[in-house]
Design an enzyme around this catalytic site. Structure first.
Site, PDB file in Angstrom:
ATOM      1  CE  LYS A  88      15.480  38.987 -15.279  1.00  0.00           C
ATOM      2  NZ  LYS A  88      15.430  40.405 -15.455  1.00  0.00           N
ATOM      3  CB  CYS A 138       9.792  41.398 -17.055  1.00  0.00           C
ATOM      4  SG  CYS A 138      10.217  43.039 -16.468  1.00  0.00           S
ATOM      5  CB  ALA A 179      -4.330  28.602 -11.259  1.00  0.00           C
ATOM      6  N   GLY A 220       1.701  38.637 -17.242  1.00  0.00           N
ATOM      7  CA  GLY A 220       1.792  39.763 -18.172  1.00  0.00           C
ATOM      8  C   GLY A 220       2.931  40.641 -17.708  1.00  0.00           C
TER       9      GLY A 220
HETATM   10  C1  UGA Z   1       9.421  39.425 -13.254  1.00  0.00           C
HETATM   11  C2  UGA Z   1      10.239  38.439 -12.383  1.00  0.00           C
HETATM   12  O1  UGA Z   1       9.420  37.925 -11.323  1.00  0.00           O
HETATM   13  C3  UGA Z   1      11.443  39.152 -11.778  1.00  0.00           C
HETATM   14  O2  UGA Z   1      12.227  38.218 -11.038  1.00  0.00           O
HETATM   15  C4  UGA Z   1      12.280  39.747 -12.920  1.00  0.00           C
HETATM   16  O3  UGA Z   1      13.426  40.423 -12.429  1.00  0.00           O
HETATM   17  C5  UGA Z   1      11.422  40.725 -13.688  1.00  0.00           C
HETATM   18  O4  UGA Z   1      10.286  40.017 -14.235  1.00  0.00           O
HETATM   19  C6  UGA Z   1      12.249  41.333 -14.779  1.00  0.00           C
HETATM   20  O5  UGA Z   1      12.667  40.613 -15.696  1.00  0.00           O
HETATM   21  O6  UGA Z   1      12.578  42.514 -14.708  1.00  0.00           O
HETATM   22  P1  UGA Z   1       7.559  41.273 -12.730  1.00  0.00           P
HETATM   23  O7  UGA Z   1       7.339  41.323 -14.191  1.00  0.00           O
HETATM   24  O8  UGA Z   1       7.694  42.553 -11.973  1.00  0.00           O
HETATM   25  O9  UGA Z   1       8.894  40.414 -12.397  1.00  0.00           O
HETATM   26  O10 UGA Z   1       6.310  40.533 -12.091  1.00  0.00           O
HETATM   27  P2  UGA Z   1       5.987  39.124 -11.449  1.00  0.00           P
HETATM   28  O11 UGA Z   1       5.731  39.313 -10.021  1.00  0.00           O
HETATM   29  O12 UGA Z   1       6.959  38.100 -11.876  1.00  0.00           O
HETATM   30  O13 UGA Z   1       4.598  38.810 -12.144  1.00  0.00           O
HETATM   31  C7  UGA Z   1       4.521  38.550 -13.539  1.00  0.00           C
HETATM   32  C8  UGA Z   1       3.122  38.159 -13.927  1.00  0.00           C
HETATM   33  O14 UGA Z   1       2.859  36.824 -13.517  1.00  0.00           O
HETATM   34  C9  UGA Z   1       2.004  39.007 -13.356  1.00  0.00           C
HETATM   35  O15 UGA Z   1       1.086  39.281 -14.387  1.00  0.00           O
HETATM   36  C10 UGA Z   1       1.381  38.129 -12.301  1.00  0.00           C
HETATM   37  O16 UGA Z   1       0.018  38.411 -12.094  1.00  0.00           O
HETATM   38  C11 UGA Z   1       1.588  36.755 -12.897  1.00  0.00           C
HETATM   39  N1  UGA Z   1       1.617  35.664 -11.902  1.00  0.00           N
HETATM   40  C12 UGA Z   1       2.605  35.625 -10.971  1.00  0.00           C
HETATM   41  C13 UGA Z   1       0.665  34.673 -11.959  1.00  0.00           C
HETATM   42  O17 UGA Z   1      -0.236  34.668 -12.822  1.00  0.00           O
HETATM   43  N2  UGA Z   1       0.720  33.647 -11.050  1.00  0.00           N
HETATM   44  C14 UGA Z   1       1.683  33.589 -10.102  1.00  0.00           C
HETATM   45  O18 UGA Z   1       1.681  32.629  -9.308  1.00  0.00           O
HETATM   46  C15 UGA Z   1       2.640  34.601 -10.056  1.00  0.00           C
END
Ligand code: UGA
Length: 438
Positions: free
Chosen positions: A209, A265, A257, A262
């Site tokens: 994880k 997690c 990008a 944030g």
């Molecule tokens: C993340 C992981 O994606 C999950 O697989 C994991 O289970 C989860 O953490 C956890 O540990 O519980 P989450 O925090 O809900 O999930 O959100 P994400 O969709 O991963 O996005 C995280 C951040 O990355 C957001 O701020 C999003 O805007 C940013 N992001 C995402 C980007 O800046 N660029 C991208 O291409 C994708």
């Protein structure tokens, strides 16, 4: 076979997991110390905004398969399996704060009198599961008949229900056949649907994880570093991401990008991994993660500086409109939100920040005013910042909104707005990493 299962902790992860297990046919009791939350959940309502969660809660509180309580005595010997779905926030120095997990097992342990399986879902430093097992065994009448296993959760906010009902893989970290068989029983439905299952030792399951989140964060920081390169050299990072993403070994996902990652997690999980790597002398990993973090923090600062530049070198006393407060679209969660960091930095520089988000409700705080519409946010604004890419922001009419602002300047921090539409309506639209975009 129907099992009796408890889920301890009912926030994003626990509430969704509890509802998902009821959907898989089990009898489920969710436990939380928050009386109001338990009341809301028992009424079949969700305390968070998560697509599809409320219908599932409604269905299974009505079917009698799912209920919630604050009383551990109701679940202790009742459940065949207890899941731990508690928060592991950042503690001092970035190490994981495990106090919620410890508090839960300390409450549960004295009440357990029969052989029991306790399964962790939270993201934890490697070694945590065995420490919890030790703790449970030493303070429970059931003693060594208690066993711990780890089944990390990979769900994403805004896709949590889908990720729970149709996971892309299951990881079972166990040290006995009995624990493995119980987990296979619990997840019989997705296993029948041929979800890949990784059966491994407990340490590997904890590390899987942490590694998954570190890799996702790395992809985002990599593309943001390439955005800087495109900016400096005159390239277009969106086309670049599209092109490299077609290579299946790379993949297009998590190559958007912009403002960076944030939420509750990725930032805290990679910080905890870096701290543990340092403690174990694995400097190659901690150094690597530190640079992923530095790139991510730099994106936020750069965006705030860009806004100051666009406002003529100072935002003091000027109105700045911020579109988006949640850490990503599809959620009302503002934990470690990049949008709020930028808003805070601009407030610190003297700006009058007006912020609008379709879902996130900010607690009253010094520094900026949350408003109820895009129009209210834009009224009299010197610069507009697009910081969380809610789909509805892509539908905005720049022509009409142009009459509300003091100057038609918008910084698209998520590279998602249609540049020609805004530019044709007389706006200056700025995107980092799309130097040559039309
Ligand atoms: C993340 C992981 O994606 C999950 O697989 C994991 O289970 C989860 O953490 C956890 O540990 O519980 P989450 O925090 O809900 O999930 O959100 P994400 O969709 O991963 O996005 C995280 C951040 O990355 C957001 O701020 C999003 O805007 C940013 N992001 C995402 C980007 O800046 N660029 C991208 O291409 C994708």
């Amino acid at each position: 076979m129907t099992l009796q299962v408890s889920v301890i902790g009912t926030n994003y992860l626990g509430a969704t997991h509890a509802a998902g297990l009821a959907e898989f046919g089990h009898q489920v009791i969710g436990v939380d110390i928050d009386v109001d939350r338990v009341k809301t959940l028992n009424a079949g309502q969700s305390h968070i905004f998560e697509v599809g969660l409320e219908p599932l809660l409604e269905r299974h509180t009505a079917s009698g398969r799912l209920r919630f309580t604050t009383d551990y005595a109701e679940i202790a010997d009742w459940a065949d399996v207890h899941f731990l779905a508690l928060g592991t926030p950042s503690g001092p120095g970035g190490a994981a704060d495990l106090s919620q997990l410890y508090a839960a097992v300390d409450t549960l342990a004295p009440l357990l009198t029969k052989p029991t399986l306790v399964v962790g879902k939270s993201t934890v430093p490697v070694g945590t599961a065995m420490a919890l097992e030790e703790r449970l065994r030493s303070s429970s009448p059931a003693g060594n008949a208690i066993e711990v296993a780890w089944n990390p959760e990979f769900l994403r906010e805004a896709y949590a229900v889908e990720g729970t009902l149709r996971p892309d893989r299951l990881v079972f970290g166990t040290h006995s056949r009995h624990a493995l068989e119980l987990l296979e029983e619990i997840y019989a439905i997705p296993i029948t649907d041929r979800v890949p299952v990784i059966r491994c030792d407990i340490a590997t399951s904890e590390l899987i994880k942490a590694a998954a989140n570190a890799f996702l964060a790395t992809k985002i920081s990599f593309i943001n570093a390439m955005a800087q390169m495109c900016q400096a050299a005159g390239g277009d990072v969106v086309l670049l991401a599209d092109a490299i993403g077609y290579d299946e070994r790379i993949g297009r996902e998590f190559l958007n990008a912009g403002l960076g990652f944030g939420g509750g997690c990725l930032p805290k999980d990679i910080a905890a991994l870096a701290v543990q790597a340092e403690q174990l002398g694995v400097d190659v990993l901690s150094d690597f993660i530190r640079s992923v973090e530095a790139i991510n923090a730099g994106q936020r600062t750069e965006l705030a500086e860009l806004a100051i530049d666009q406002a003529g070198g100072s935002v003091a006393g000027k109105r700045i409109a911020v579109l988006g407060a949640a850490f990503k679209p599809g959620t009302d969660d503002t934990r470690n939100s990049p949008a709020l960091t930028v808003a805070d930095q601009l407030h610190a520089a003297g700006a009058d920040v007006r912020i609008y988000d379709p879902q996130a409700r900010l607690a009253p705080r010094e520094g900026f005013t949350q408003v109820a519409s895009v129009e209210q946010a834009l009224l009299g604004a010197e610069v507009v910042l697009h910081l969380t890419e809610w789909p509805e922001f892509r539908q905005l009419d720049p022509e009409r909104l142009g009459d509300l602002v003091r100057s038609r300047v918008i910084i698209d921090g998520r590279l998602k707005l249609h540049a020609p539409t805004w530019r044709n309506a007389g706006w200056k639209l700025v995107q980092i990493g799309r130097a040559n975009s039309l």
